[in-house]
Scaffold this active site. Structure first.
Site, PDB file in Angstrom:
ATOM      1  N   GLY A   1       0.617  -4.901   0.959  1.00 36.04           N
ATOM      2  CA  GLY A   1      -0.588  -4.942   0.126  1.00 36.04           C
ATOM      3  C   GLY A   1      -0.337  -5.591  -1.233  1.00 36.04           C
ATOM      4  O   GLY A   1      -1.258  -6.123  -1.850  1.00 36.04           O
TER       5      GLY A   1
ATOM      6  N   GLU B   1       4.714  -5.009   7.101  1.00 39.34           N
ATOM      7  CA  GLU B   1       3.998  -3.902   7.766  1.00 39.34           C
ATOM      8  C   GLU B   1       4.482  -3.674   9.189  1.00 39.34           C
ATOM      9  O   GLU B   1       4.472  -2.546   9.681  1.00 39.34           O
ATOM     10  CB  GLU B   1       2.489  -4.183   7.787  1.00 39.34           C
ATOM     11  CG  GLU B   1       1.800  -4.111   6.434  1.00 39.34           C
ATOM     12  CD  GLU B   1       1.759  -5.435   5.692  1.00 39.34           C
ATOM     13  OE1 GLU B   1       2.543  -6.354   6.019  1.00 39.34           O
ATOM     14  OE2 GLU B   1       0.929  -5.557   4.776  1.00 39.34           O
TER      15      GLU B   1
ATOM     16  N   ALA C   1       0.866  -1.174   0.000  1.00 41.10           N
ATOM     17  CA  ALA C   1       0.000   0.000   0.000  1.00 41.10           C
ATOM     18  C   ALA C   1       0.909   1.232   0.000  1.00 41.10           C
ATOM     19  O   ALA C   1       2.064   1.167   0.456  1.00 41.10           O
ATOM     20  CB  ALA C   1      -0.896  -0.014   1.227  1.00 41.10           C
TER      21      ALA C   1
ATOM     22  N   GLU D   1      -0.666  -9.172  -0.596  1.00 43.49           N
ATOM     23  CA  GLU D   1      -2.084  -9.406  -0.307  1.00 43.49           C
ATOM     24  C   GLU D   1      -2.924  -9.358  -1.585  1.00 43.49           C
ATOM     25  O   GLU D   1      -3.844 -10.151  -1.761  1.00 43.49           O
ATOM     26  CB  GLU D   1      -2.565  -8.361   0.711  1.00 43.49           C
ATOM     27  CG  GLU D   1      -1.895  -8.581   2.064  1.00 43.49           C
ATOM     28  CD  GLU D   1      -2.117  -7.424   3.043  1.00 43.49           C
ATOM     29  OE1 GLU D   1      -1.793  -6.268   2.690  1.00 43.49           O
ATOM     30  OE2 GLU D   1      -2.620  -7.671   4.143  1.00 43.49           O
TER      31      GLU D   1
HETATM   32  C1  HXC Z   1       5.106   4.317  -1.268  1.00 45.31           C
HETATM   33  C2  HXC Z   1       7.013   3.316  -2.062  1.00 45.31           C
HETATM   34  C3  HXC Z   1       6.631   2.092  -1.489  1.00 45.31           C
HETATM   35  C4  HXC Z   1       5.381   2.036  -0.791  1.00 45.31           C
HETATM   36  C5  HXC Z   1       8.531   1.811  -2.468  1.00 45.31           C
HETATM   37  N1  HXC Z   1       8.185   3.094  -2.654  1.00 45.31           N
HETATM   38  N2  HXC Z   1       7.614   1.178  -1.755  1.00 45.31           N
HETATM   39  N3  HXC Z   1       6.249   4.419  -1.948  1.00 45.31           N
HETATM   40  N4  HXC Z   1       4.669   3.177  -0.701  1.00 45.31           N
HETATM   41  N5  HXC Z   1       4.911   0.908  -0.253  1.00 45.31           N
HETATM   42  C6  HXC Z   1       8.953   4.134  -3.362  1.00 45.31           C
HETATM   43  C7  HXC Z   1      10.142   4.597  -2.568  1.00 45.31           C
HETATM   44  O1  HXC Z   1       9.760   5.563  -1.619  1.00 45.31           O
HETATM   45  C8  HXC Z   1      10.999   5.172  -3.663  1.00 45.31           C
HETATM   46  O2  HXC Z   1      10.488   6.452  -4.010  1.00 45.31           O
HETATM   47  C9  HXC Z   1      10.729   4.248  -4.839  1.00 45.31           C
HETATM   48  O3  HXC Z   1       9.486   3.604  -4.551  1.00 45.31           O
HETATM   49  C10 HXC Z   1      11.790   3.181  -5.004  1.00 45.31           C
HETATM   50  O4  HXC Z   1      11.941   2.515  -3.776  1.00 45.31           O
HETATM   51  P1  HXC Z   1      13.372   2.322  -3.058  1.00 45.31           P
HETATM   52  O5  HXC Z   1      13.117   2.096  -1.626  1.00 45.31           O
HETATM   53  O6  HXC Z   1      14.288   3.453  -3.421  1.00 45.31           O
HETATM   54  O7  HXC Z   1      13.883   1.009  -3.789  1.00 45.31           O
HETATM   55  P2  HXC Z   1      14.820  -0.145  -3.187  1.00 45.31           P
HETATM   56  O8  HXC Z   1      15.968   0.452  -2.421  1.00 45.31           O
HETATM   57  O9  HXC Z   1      15.125  -1.028  -4.360  1.00 45.31           O
HETATM   58  O10 HXC Z   1      13.906  -0.932  -2.152  1.00 45.31           O
HETATM   59  C11 HXC Z   1      12.791  -1.631  -2.604  1.00 45.31           C
HETATM   60  C12 HXC Z   1      11.927  -2.040  -1.398  1.00 45.31           C
HETATM   61  C13 HXC Z   1      11.595  -0.779  -0.544  1.00 45.31           C
HETATM   62  C14 HXC Z   1      12.641  -3.082  -0.544  1.00 45.31           C
HETATM   63  C15 HXC Z   1      10.635  -2.672  -1.960  1.00 45.31           C
HETATM   64  O11 HXC Z   1      11.092   0.236  -1.396  1.00 45.31           O
HETATM   65  C16 HXC Z   1      10.605  -1.006   0.523  1.00 45.31           C
HETATM   66  O12 HXC Z   1      10.901  -1.579   1.571  1.00 45.31           O
HETATM   67  N6  HXC Z   1       9.363  -0.537   0.297  1.00 45.31           N
HETATM   68  C17 HXC Z   1       8.310  -0.575   1.299  1.00 45.31           C
HETATM   69  C18 HXC Z   1       7.789  -1.979   1.427  1.00 45.31           C
HETATM   70  C19 HXC Z   1       6.702  -2.030   2.468  1.00 45.31           C
HETATM   71  O13 HXC Z   1       6.912  -1.691   3.618  1.00 45.31           O
HETATM   72  N7  HXC Z   1       5.516  -2.419   2.055  1.00 45.31           N
HETATM   73  C20 HXC Z   1       4.347  -2.487   2.930  1.00 45.31           C
HETATM   74  C21 HXC Z   1       3.619  -1.185   2.848  1.00 45.31           C
HETATM   75  S1  HXC Z   1       2.318  -1.102   4.026  1.00 45.31           S
HETATM   76  P3  HXC Z   1      11.470   7.721  -4.122  1.00 45.31           P
HETATM   77  O14 HXC Z   1      10.536   8.862  -4.373  1.00 45.31           O
HETATM   78  O15 HXC Z   1      12.241   7.812  -2.858  1.00 45.31           O
HETATM   79  O16 HXC Z   1      12.350   7.385  -5.304  1.00 45.31           O
HETATM   80  C22 HXC Z   1       1.114  -2.034   3.367  1.00 45.31           C
HETATM   81  C23 HXC Z   1      -0.081  -2.070   4.251  1.00 45.31           C
HETATM   82  C24 HXC Z   1      -1.174  -2.963   3.777  1.00 45.31           C
HETATM   83  O17 HXC Z   1       1.182  -2.563   2.341  1.00 45.31           O
HETATM   84  C25 HXC Z   1      -2.421  -2.616   4.480  1.00 45.31           C
HETATM   85  C26 HXC Z   1      -2.344  -2.454   5.972  1.00 45.31           C
HETATM   86  C27 HXC Z   1      -1.928  -1.127   6.479  1.00 45.31           C
END
Ligand code: HXC
Length: 257
Positions: free
Chosen positions: A108, A131, A65, A111
Site C-alpha cells: 500500500g 502482498e 497497509a 500504491e
Molecule cells: C504492520 C508493519 C508493517 C506493515 C512493518 N511493520 N511493516 N506493521 N504492517 N505493513 C512493523 C513491524 O511489524 C515491526 O513492528 C516494525 O514495523 C519494524 O519492522 P521490521 O520488520 O522489524 O523492520 P525491518 O527488519 O527493517 O524490515 C522492514 C521491512 C519489513 C522489510 C519493510 O517490515 C516488511 O517486510 N514489512 C512488511 C512489508 C509488506 O508486506 N507490505 C505489504 C503489506 S500488505 P514491531 O512491533 O515488531 O517492532 C499491503 C496490502 C495492500 O500493503 C492492499 C491489499 C491487501
C-alpha cells in the site's frame, strides 16, 4: 484539525504532509488513511495551497497497509467495509500532489506513492508489491497503476515474486521522475512543489486532469479533452496575466483565478 498519525506543515503555498507512525514504518491503518485523506481534501479546498507534498521518514515512506489491522478480518468485513475505496477521495483531489519517497514504499505504500501525481525518489528508495508473500495481492491499485507505469513484464515480476526495485531501476523504468540524495529529498520536493504552486492554480489543476486523462481514455478522446480544456483556459484571469507578462518582459503575478 489535530492529527495523530501524520504531521502537517504549511510552507508558503505548499502543504507538507509527513506520515508519522515510525514504530510501524508508517504502515497504513484506518486512522492514517482517514487523516491523509482529510489533510489532502482540506488543502484541495484551500485556495492558499497550490501543491501538496506527501512524504514519510528516512527509513520508510510506508511499509504497506497495516498487516496487524487486517490479519483477522473476514471476507464479509473486508468486502462490506471496502476500506481501500476511501482512497477514491484522495484520487479526486485536483491540487497537484508530489510523493517524496525515501526508504521502503511497499504494498500500500508503493500504491499510495503511485496515487500521487509524480514520485521524487531518494537514492535510498525501495519500491515493491510484496502482498503475494502474505497470501494476497495488491488492493490499493498496484496491479493496475504499476502495470501502466512500468509495463507488464516488470509489474508482473514484482507482483508475482514480491521483489523490490531500487531507486535507479525505478527511474529507468519511469516509476519516478528523478532521484535526489536522501538528505535533500524533502527540501527538493518542497522546492519543486513551490514552483508548481507559483503557477496559475487553474492551469495546474487542468493540466493534472488532462495528463491523468491519458490513462483513462483513447488518444483521440484525450486529445479532444486537452483541446477543450485549453480553450477554456482563455476564460481565466491567469491566461491574460501570464501572456501579458511575457509580452511586457516581466514576471507573471497569478491570481489563481
Ligand atoms: C504492520 C508493519 C508493517 C506493515 C512493518 N511493520 N511493516 N506493521 N504492517 N505493513 C512493523 C513491524 O511489524 C515491526 O513492528 C516494525 O514495523 C519494524 O519492522 P521490521 O520488520 O522489524 O523492520 P525491518 O527488519 O527493517 O524490515 C522492514 C521491512 C519489513 C522489510 C519493510 O517490515 C516488511 O517486510 N514489512 C512488511 C512489508 C509488506 O508486506 N507490505 C505489504 C503489506 S500488505 P514491531 O512491533 O515488531 O517492532 C499491503 C496490502 C495492500 O500493503 C492492499 C491489499 C491487501
Amino acid at each position: 484539525m489535530t492529527y495523530e498519525t501524520i504531521l502537517t506543515e504549511t510552507r508558503g503555498r505548499v502543504l507538507l504532509v509527513t506520515l508519522n507512525r515510525p514504530k510501524a514504518l508508517n504502515a497504513i491503518n484506518a486512522q492514517l488513511t482517514a487523516e491523509v485523506i482529510a489533510a489532502a481534501t482540506a488543502a484541495d479546498a484551500d485556495p492558499g495551497i497550490g501543491c501538496i507534498v506527501l512524504t514519510g521518514s528516512e527509513r520508510a515512506f510506508a511499509a504497506g497497509a497495516d498487516i496487524k489491522e487486517m490479519q483477522h478480518l473476514t471476507y464479509a468485513e473486508v468486502y462490506g467495509r471496502d476500506r481501500f475505496s476511501d482512497w477514491d477521495r484522495f484520487n479526486a483531489v485536483r491540487t497537484p500532489i508530489i510523493a517524496a519517497v525515501a526508504g521502503y514504499a511497499l504494498g500500500g505504500g508503493c500504491e499510495l506513492a503511485m496515487m500521487c501525481d509524480f514520485i521524487l525518489a531518494a537514492d535510498t528508495a525501495q519500491f515493491g508489491q510484496p502482498e503475494i508473500k502474505l497470501g494476497v495481492m495488491p488492493g490499493m491499485g498496484g496491479s493496475q497503476r504499476l502495470t501502466r507505469f512500468v509495463g507488464k513484464a516488470k509489474a508482473m515480476e514484482m507482483c508475482l515474486t514480491g521483489r523490490m526495485m531500487d531507486a535507479g531501476e525505478a527511474e529507468r523504468c519511469g516509476l519516478v521522475s528523478r532521484i535526489v540524495p536522501a538528505a535533500d529529498l524533502v527540501e527538493e520536493a518542497v522546492k519543486t512543489a513551490t514552483t508548481i504552486a507559483s503557477m496559475s492554480k487553474p492551469a495546474a489543476m487542468m493540466t493534472k486532469e488532462a495528463v491523468n486523462r491519458a490513462y483513462e481514455t483513447t488518444l483521440s478522446e484525450g486529445l479532444r479533452h486537452e483541446r477543450r480544456v485549453f480553450h477554456a483556459m482563455f476564460a481565466t484571469e491567469d491566461q491574460k496575466e501570464g501572456m501579458a507578462a511575457f509580452v511586457e518582459k516581466r514576471p507573471a503575478t497569478f491570481s489563481h483565478r
